[in-house]
Design a protein around this motif. Structure first.
Motif, PDB file in Angstrom:
ATOM      1  N   ALA A   1      -6.361  24.941  -3.361  1.00 23.36           N
ATOM      2  CA  ALA A   1      -7.478  23.998  -3.333  1.00 23.36           C
ATOM      3  C   ALA A   1      -7.835  23.542  -4.743  1.00 23.36           C
ATOM      4  N   ILE A   2      -7.843  24.477  -5.696  1.00 24.13           N
ATOM      5  CA  ILE A   2      -8.188  24.131  -7.082  1.00 24.13           C
ATOM      6  C   ILE A   2      -7.153  23.181  -7.677  1.00 24.13           C
ATOM      7  N   PHE A   3      -5.874  23.500  -7.499  1.00 28.59           N
ATOM      8  CA  PHE A   3      -4.829  22.619  -8.023  1.00 28.59           C
ATOM      9  C   PHE A   3      -4.847  21.260  -7.327  1.00 28.59           C
ATOM     10  N   SER A   4      -5.201  21.242  -6.036  1.00 32.13           N
ATOM     11  CA  SER A   4      -5.294  19.969  -5.320  1.00 32.13           C
ATOM     12  C   SER A   4      -6.458  19.139  -5.843  1.00 32.13           C
ATOM     13  N   ILE A   5      -7.579  19.787  -6.126  1.00 27.41           N
ATOM     14  CA  ILE A   5      -8.714  19.076  -6.725  1.00 27.41           C
ATOM     15  C   ILE A   5      -8.307  18.470  -8.062  1.00 27.41           C
ATOM     16  N   ILE A   6      -7.604  19.259  -8.872  1.00 24.62           N
ATOM     17  CA  ILE A   6      -7.131  18.757 -10.170  1.00 24.62           C
ATOM     18  C   ILE A   6      -6.234  17.543  -9.979  1.00 24.62           C
ATOM     19  N   GLY A   7      -5.303  17.641  -9.020  1.00 26.38           N
ATOM     20  CA  GLY A   7      -4.373  16.539  -8.774  1.00 26.38           C
ATOM     21  C   GLY A   7      -5.063  15.292  -8.250  1.00 26.38           C
ATOM     22  N   ILE A   8      -5.967  15.462  -7.290  1.00 30.24           N
ATOM     23  CA  ILE A   8      -6.650  14.311  -6.690  1.00 30.24           C
ATOM     24  C   ILE A   8      -7.583  13.648  -7.702  1.00 30.24           C
ATOM     25  N   VAL A   9      -8.278  14.458  -8.494  1.00 28.11           N
ATOM     26  CA  VAL A   9      -9.131  13.895  -9.555  1.00 28.11           C
ATOM     27  C   VAL A   9      -8.281  13.142 -10.572  1.00 28.11           C
ATOM     28  N   SER A  10      -7.117  13.684 -10.923  1.00 29.24           N
ATOM     29  CA  SER A  10      -6.222  12.998 -11.859  1.00 29.24           C
ATOM     30  C   SER A  10      -5.746  11.667 -11.285  1.00 29.24           C
ATOM     31  N   LEU A  11      -5.413  11.656  -9.989  1.00 31.38           N
ATOM     32  CA  LEU A  11      -5.002  10.419  -9.338  1.00 31.38           C
ATOM     33  C   LEU A  11      -6.145   9.407  -9.337  1.00 31.38           C
ATOM     34  N   ALA A  12      -7.355   9.873  -9.005  1.00 32.34           N
ATOM     35  CA  ALA A  12      -8.518   8.986  -8.958  1.00 32.34           C
ATOM     36  C   ALA A  12      -8.838   8.419 -10.338  1.00 32.34           C
TER      37      ALA A  12
ATOM     38  N   ASN B   1     -10.601  12.524   0.414  1.00 34.45           N
ATOM     39  CA  ASN B   1      -9.811  13.761   0.372  1.00 34.45           C
ATOM     40  C   ASN B   1     -10.661  15.030   0.449  1.00 34.45           C
ATOM     41  N   ILE B   2     -11.993  14.895   0.380  1.00 32.46           N
ATOM     42  CA  ILE B   2     -12.857  16.081   0.384  1.00 32.46           C
ATOM     43  C   ILE B   2     -12.622  16.981   1.594  1.00 32.46           C
ATOM     44  N   PRO B   3     -12.617  16.450   2.837  1.00 32.22           N
ATOM     45  CA  PRO B   3     -12.405  17.357   3.982  1.00 32.22           C
ATOM     46  C   PRO B   3     -11.038  18.019   3.973  1.00 32.22           C
ATOM     47  N   PHE B   4     -10.052  17.344   3.417  1.00 32.93           N
ATOM     48  CA  PHE B   4      -8.707  17.915   3.388  1.00 32.93           C
ATOM     49  C   PHE B   4      -8.587  19.004   2.329  1.00 32.93           C
ATOM     50  N   ILE B   5      -9.345  18.872   1.245  1.00 35.20           N
ATOM     51  CA  ILE B   5      -9.378  19.941   0.245  1.00 35.20           C
ATOM     52  C   ILE B   5      -9.980  21.203   0.863  1.00 35.20           C
ATOM     53  N   TRP B   6     -11.051  21.032   1.638  1.00 31.63           N
ATOM     54  CA  TRP B   6     -11.658  22.179   2.322  1.00 31.63           C
ATOM     55  C   TRP B   6     -10.661  22.815   3.296  1.00 31.63           C
TER      56      TRP B   6
ATOM     57  N   SER C   1       0.831  -1.193   0.000  1.00 32.00           N
ATOM     58  CA  SER C   1       0.000   0.000   0.000  1.00 32.00           C
ATOM     59  C   SER C   1       0.870   1.249   0.000  1.00 32.00           C
ATOM     60  N   ASP C   2       0.237   2.382   0.178  1.00 33.27           N
ATOM     61  CA  ASP C   2       0.905   3.671   0.314  1.00 33.27           C
ATOM     62  C   ASP C   2       0.513   4.238   1.662  1.00 33.27           C
ATOM     63  N   GLY C   3       1.061   5.369   2.027  1.00 34.13           N
ATOM     64  CA  GLY C   3       0.678   6.023   3.269  1.00 34.13           C
ATOM     65  C   GLY C   3      -0.409   7.053   3.047  1.00 34.13           C
ATOM     66  N   GLY C   4      -0.763   7.764   4.107  1.00 35.21           N
ATOM     67  CA  GLY C   4      -1.701   8.863   4.007  1.00 35.21           C
ATOM     68  C   GLY C   4      -3.107   8.444   3.615  1.00 35.21           C
ATOM     69  N   VAL C   5      -3.832   9.400   3.050  1.00 37.30           N
ATOM     70  CA  VAL C   5      -5.215   9.160   2.632  1.00 37.30           C
ATOM     71  C   VAL C   5      -5.272   8.109   1.530  1.00 37.30           C
ATOM     72  N   THR C   6      -4.275   8.084   0.659  1.00 33.46           N
ATOM     73  CA  THR C   6      -4.239   7.087  -0.408  1.00 33.46           C
ATOM     74  C   THR C   6      -4.146   5.677   0.168  1.00 33.46           C
ATOM     75  N   GLY C   7      -3.331   5.510   1.205  1.00 34.38           N
ATOM     76  CA  GLY C   7      -3.222   4.204   1.855  1.00 34.38           C
ATOM     77  C   GLY C   7      -4.536   3.761   2.465  1.00 34.38           C
ATOM     78  N   LEU C   8      -5.230   4.685   3.126  1.00 36.41           N
ATOM     79  CA  LEU C   8      -6.546   4.361   3.686  1.00 36.41           C
ATOM     80  C   LEU C   8      -7.533   4.000   2.578  1.00 36.41           C
TER      81      LEU C   8
ATOM     82  N   ALA D   1      -1.754  19.251  -4.262  1.00 31.58           N
ATOM     83  CA  ALA D   1      -1.430  18.104  -3.427  1.00 31.58           C
ATOM     84  C   ALA D   1      -2.254  16.912  -3.874  1.00 31.58           C
ATOM     85  N   LEU D   2      -1.674  15.713  -3.758  1.00 32.87           N
ATOM     86  CA  LEU D   2      -2.382  14.488  -4.120  1.00 32.87           C
ATOM     87  C   LEU D   2      -2.885  13.740  -2.900  1.00 32.87           C
ATOM     88  N   ASP D   3      -2.475  14.165  -1.724  1.00 35.22           N
ATOM     89  CA  ASP D   3      -2.859  13.477  -0.494  1.00 35.22           C
ATOM     90  C   ASP D   3      -3.094  14.502   0.600  1.00 35.22           C
TER      91      ASP D   3
END
Length: 290
Positions: A85-96, A69-74, A42-49, A137-139
């Protein structure tokens, strides 16, 4: 530079950053789906969970990454700013999306546990570092660690380690003790690669700025970043001109935003940046900016 040209340059800069964050998300997704997950690592952080949640519930990994990751984006929006926040949304959506598209690709490494952790950690670390270097951010666990470090007498890196300790205990329930240990090794390698890609990521930074617009610079830093700054007079050794030198200490997630502010207000400003291992006491606090 005319205002129109400056505006076009800023738009191009934002577009390039956005594409880099997207690329970082897909690179990290490839590391997960082609190296770690097929080998029960696995990975660490939110991705690991999210990986553990996906294994237990059967839900697609990409959906869980987005939801968790929604609460962390907020949190990032409130504490760092809208663009982060916008760039993090872009990154997390790209990861997903990347994990969904790459879910059935064959593993590039199988069996060799050492090689799995090293290669997987390097790929994921490069992807996350690329995103962070460009203001996203991705996590979300890093954002939580930054917030807790301001509330309690411990450093950001201490909280990242502490929070991930619980993550890997949780990972052990699905992948076993060996899987959890390999996951921790891969995460450690990834964190070192992130540090290489995004210099000084592990601590705070001090910015010293000599600009012809000191008042505007300080007011903008305060209004858009939620940070205070100090002035002092500086004299040119050659010209003997008097300048105002601005000193501002920020956390590692705010560096891209501060550079953006400096570039926008005075692209000829003289800037020096120092790594700071730890900041305690004084007025190193910030309030919500929204």
């Amino acid at each position: 530079m005319t205002p129109i040209k400056n505006q076009k340059r800023n738009k191009l800069f934002i577009l390039i950053r956005g594409l880099a964050v997207i690329l970082g998300g897909f690179i990290a997704a490839y590391g997960l789906e082609a190296v770690l997950i097929p080998n029960n690592v696995s990975d660490g952080g939110v991705t690991g969970l999210s990986i553990v949640g996906s294994q237990l519930s059967g839900m697609p990994l990409g959906i869980l990454i987005a939801i968790f990751n929604i609460p962390f984006i907020w949190l990032g929006y409130k504490q760092i700013g809208k663009s982060f926040a916008i760039f993090s949304i872009i990154g997390i959506v790209s990861l997903a999306v990347g994990t969904s598209l790459m879910h059935h690709i064959p593993a590039i490494i199988e069996g060799d546990t050492l090689l799995i952790t090293v290669v997987g950690g390097i790929i994921i670390g490069f992807g996350m570092g690329l995103a962070l270097r460009n203001g996203g951010a991705l996590d979300g666990i890093d954002m939580l660690a930054v917030l807790l470090s301001r509330k309690l007498p411990f450093g950001t890196s201490d909280f990242i380690l502490f929070l991930n300790l619980f993550v890997f205990i949780f990972v052990a329930t699905v992948f076993g003790l060996q899987g959890a240990i390999l996951s921790a090794i891969a995460y450690f390698i990834a964190s070192k690669v992130i540090h290489i890609v995004e210099e000084g990521l592990s601590g705070s930074k001090t910015f010293k700025i000599i600009t012809t617009e000191p008042k505007t610079m300080v007011e903008t830093i305060r209004d858009r970043l939620g940070r205070s700054a100090t002035y002092k007079e500086a004299y040119g050794g050659y010209s003997h001109e008097k300048f105002m030198e601005i000193t501002c200490v920020i956390n590692r997630l705010e560096e891209s935003k501060l550079k953006e502010i400096i570039q926008e207000i005075d692209d000829t400003a003289f800037v020096t940046v120092y790594d700071v291992v730890e900041v305690k006491g004084g007025n190193f606090r910030k309030s919500d900016i929204h």
